[in-house]
Design a protein around this motif. Sequence first.
Motif, mmCIF file in Angstrom:
data_model
loop_
_atom_site.group_PDB
_atom_site.id
_atom_site.type_symbol
_atom_site.label_atom_id
_atom_site.label_comp_id
_atom_site.label_asym_id
_atom_site.label_seq_id
_atom_site.Cartn_x
_atom_site.Cartn_y
_atom_site.Cartn_z
ATOM 1 N N VAL A 104 -9.568 7.832 -20.438
ATOM 2 C CA VAL A 104 -8.596 7.779 -21.623
ATOM 3 C C VAL A 104 -8.349 6.386 -21.900
ATOM 4 N N ALA A 105 -8.501 5.690 -20.666
ATOM 5 C CA ALA A 105 -8.030 4.217 -20.748
ATOM 6 C C ALA A 105 -8.708 3.442 -19.681
ATOM 7 N N PRO A 106 -8.996 2.386 -19.579
ATOM 8 C CA PRO A 106 -9.771 1.904 -18.528
ATOM 9 C C PRO A 106 -9.600 2.272 -17.221
ATOM 10 N N GLY A 107 -10.020 3.004 -16.539
ATOM 11 C CA GLY A 107 -9.844 3.449 -15.079
ATOM 12 C C GLY A 107 -8.908 4.675 -14.967
ATOM 13 N N VAL A 108 -8.644 4.959 -15.948
ATOM 14 C CA VAL A 108 -7.592 6.179 -16.256
ATOM 15 C C VAL A 108 -8.260 7.496 -16.857
ATOM 16 N N HIS A 109 -8.152 8.521 -15.870
ATOM 17 C CA HIS A 109 -8.773 9.925 -16.629
ATOM 18 C C HIS A 109 -7.785 10.917 -16.507
ATOM 19 N N ALA A 110 -7.975 11.885 -17.644
ATOM 20 C CA ALA A 110 -6.921 12.835 -17.719
ATOM 21 C C ALA A 110 -7.672 14.073 -18.334
ATOM 22 N N LEU A 111 -6.855 15.224 -17.918
ATOM 23 C CA LEU A 111 -7.324 16.436 -18.226
ATOM 24 C C LEU A 111 -6.236 17.387 -18.700
ATOM 25 N N ASN A 112 -6.662 18.305 -19.347
ATOM 26 C CA ASN A 112 -5.710 19.285 -19.941
ATOM 27 C C ASN A 112 -5.828 20.593 -19.470
ATOM 28 N N LEU A 113 -4.879 21.382 -18.599
ATOM 29 C CA LEU A 113 -5.013 22.435 -17.882
ATOM 30 C C LEU A 113 -4.356 23.710 -18.570
ATOM 31 N N GLN A 114 -5.217 24.507 -19.102
ATOM 32 C CA GLN A 114 -4.598 25.804 -19.728
ATOM 33 C C GLN A 114 -4.815 26.716 -18.565
ATOM 34 N N TYR A 115 -3.762 27.680 -18.726
ATOM 35 C CA TYR A 115 -3.430 28.932 -17.672
ATOM 36 C C TYR A 115 -5.054 29.651 -18.071
ATOM 37 N N GLU A 116 -5.271 29.795 -19.064
ATOM 38 C CA GLU A 116 -6.577 30.815 -19.144
ATOM 39 C C GLU A 116 -7.894 30.121 -18.477
ATOM 40 N N ALA A 117 -7.954 28.729 -18.550
ATOM 41 C CA ALA A 117 -9.005 27.791 -18.334
ATOM 42 C C ALA A 117 -9.143 28.011 -16.676
ATOM 43 N N ALA A 118 -7.700 28.086 -16.053
ATOM 44 C CA ALA A 118 -7.393 28.278 -14.623
ATOM 45 C C ALA A 118 -8.085 29.486 -14.361
ATOM 46 N N LEU A 119 -7.940 30.479 -14.957
ATOM 47 C CA LEU A 119 -8.213 31.914 -14.628
ATOM 48 C C LEU A 119 -9.903 31.724 -14.762
ATOM 49 N N THR A 120 -10.563 31.183 -15.645
ATOM 50 C CA THR A 120 -11.876 31.274 -15.685
ATOM 51 C C THR A 120 -12.541 30.589 -14.780
ATOM 52 N N ARG A 121 -11.947 29.492 -14.428
ATOM 53 C CA ARG A 121 -12.573 28.715 -13.323
ATOM 54 C C ARG A 121 -12.396 29.437 -11.855
ATOM 55 N N TYR A 122 -11.403 30.284 -11.784
ATOM 56 C CA TYR A 122 -11.213 30.819 -10.394
ATOM 57 C C TYR A 122 -12.162 32.120 -10.425
ATOM 58 N N VAL A 123 -12.226 32.720 -11.576
ATOM 59 C CA VAL A 123 -13.186 33.945 -11.463
ATOM 60 C C VAL A 123 -14.576 33.667 -11.328
ATOM 61 N N GLN A 124 -15.028 32.258 -11.935
ATOM 62 C CA GLN A 124 -16.231 31.859 -11.758
ATOM 63 C C GLN A 124 -16.781 31.231 -10.342
ATOM 64 N N ARG A 125 -15.629 30.823 -9.676
ATOM 65 C CA ARG A 125 -15.622 30.444 -8.385
ATOM 66 C C ARG A 125 -15.795 31.688 -7.377
ATOM 67 N N TYR A 126 -14.748 32.609 -7.875
ATOM 68 C CA TYR A 126 -14.666 33.704 -6.785
ATOM 69 C C TYR A 126 -15.885 34.571 -6.808
ATOM 70 N N LEU A 127 -16.324 34.886 -7.855
ATOM 71 C CA LEU A 127 -17.509 35.557 -8.139
ATOM 72 C C LEU A 127 -18.777 35.005 -8.574
ATOM 73 N N PRO A 128 -19.304 34.294 -7.649
ATOM 74 C CA PRO A 128 -20.345 33.309 -7.924
ATOM 75 C C PRO A 128 -21.380 33.916 -8.655
ATOM 76 N N VAL A 129 -21.624 35.086 -8.595
ATOM 77 C CA VAL A 129 -22.922 35.832 -9.361
ATOM 78 C C VAL A 129 -22.488 35.830 -10.838
ATOM 79 N N ARG A 130 -23.355 35.193 -11.601
ATOM 80 C CA ARG A 130 -22.963 34.784 -12.911
ATOM 81 C C ARG A 130 -22.551 36.065 -13.737
ATOM 82 N N GLY A 131 -23.635 37.006 -13.786
ATOM 83 C CA GLY A 131 -23.007 38.283 -14.420
ATOM 84 C C GLY A 131 -21.878 38.743 -14.021
#
Length: 299
Positions: free
Chosen positions: A64-91
């Motif tokens: 977002v500025a030289p050398g500065v990174h940013a991300l926005n963390l929504q609860y729902e995205a954290a849930l998705t990320r976790y489920v995808q990690r925990y259940l690596p089988v795509r389906g």
Amino acid sequence: MPEPQPRLQLFTGKGGVGKSTLVAAIACEAARRGKRPLIIELGHRATMGAIFEHAQIGSEPTEVAPGVHALNLQYEAALTRYVQRYLPVRGAAKWVLGNRALTRFMEAAPGVLETLTLNTIADWVEAKPGPDAYDPVLVDLDSTGHALMLLDLPSVLSGLIGRGPIRRLMRRVERLLSDAALCRLHLVTLPAKLPVDELVELHHRVADRGRPTIGNVWVNRMPKRPLAAESVELLGRFVGGMPAGVVQALDASRAHGAAVDQLSRLRAQLPAAVELPEFASVGPAELRALGRAASEAAQ
Ligand SMILES: Nc1ncnc2c1ncn2[C@@H]1O[C@H](COP(=O)(O)OP(=O)(O)O)[C@@H](O)[C@H]1O
Ligand SMILES: [Mg+2]
């Protein structure tokens, strides 16, 4: 030599005191010193986009500025990320996330989403060191009540939730928040009566919990020292009346006096409180100046 700063820096305080601005400023200063800061902002009330004039801040780091990174963390995205990690089988992950009854249950279960959010933060903090690793990770927490709830959860809930993956995550998050070498909680306030009272109360509450270790108490927007009130009044008498400029100077002088009184009141209880300057408006140059002021003032 200054001590190395813990990698995870959390910021909280009443709404409007300047948390997001300070996080952005500290990130700019860290980048200027050759570090690789990551800003994580939580929830829907995102302001980093406006601060950096960068429209696209998503769930992955964006520069977002030289050398500065940013991300926005929504609860729902954290849930998705976790489920995808925990259940690596795509389906399987797709099935869970597509199953409304199940995701509703996960969302409604107390503390689950918050734990997943903290867990995602832990992923960034505990990532393998290397040129791509982020340090510091600066988290712009929501306002005070929410931050306390978030930070309290792992210890409250680990007693309630039996075994299983969520419990493991809570332990991990609890360890991270309790590790003084890794994590600091910064408190931000303004030099005014109510914000100071609330800050002192918040400080007690966090200190009573014993974790996270408190970083700095920042008093943002300290007005510059104008002419002393007596000099302004003298000036008024000298020019024979109170033209607009003199009235303005008198107001500024009173505002400064009131802010100094509140700062002293705060320091009577928390002597290490650090002051930061007020600007007429905040743009890129002021962000850099604020970041430098913060880095010079911090112990
Ligand atoms: N040091 C400062 N000087 C002048 N204005 C400031 C300063 N810090 C913050 N502000 C302004 O105060 C407002 C609230 O700041 P923000 O960082 O969004 O607060 P918070 O994240 O605590 O809600 C914004 O308009 C911001 O530009
Ligand atoms: Mg904010």
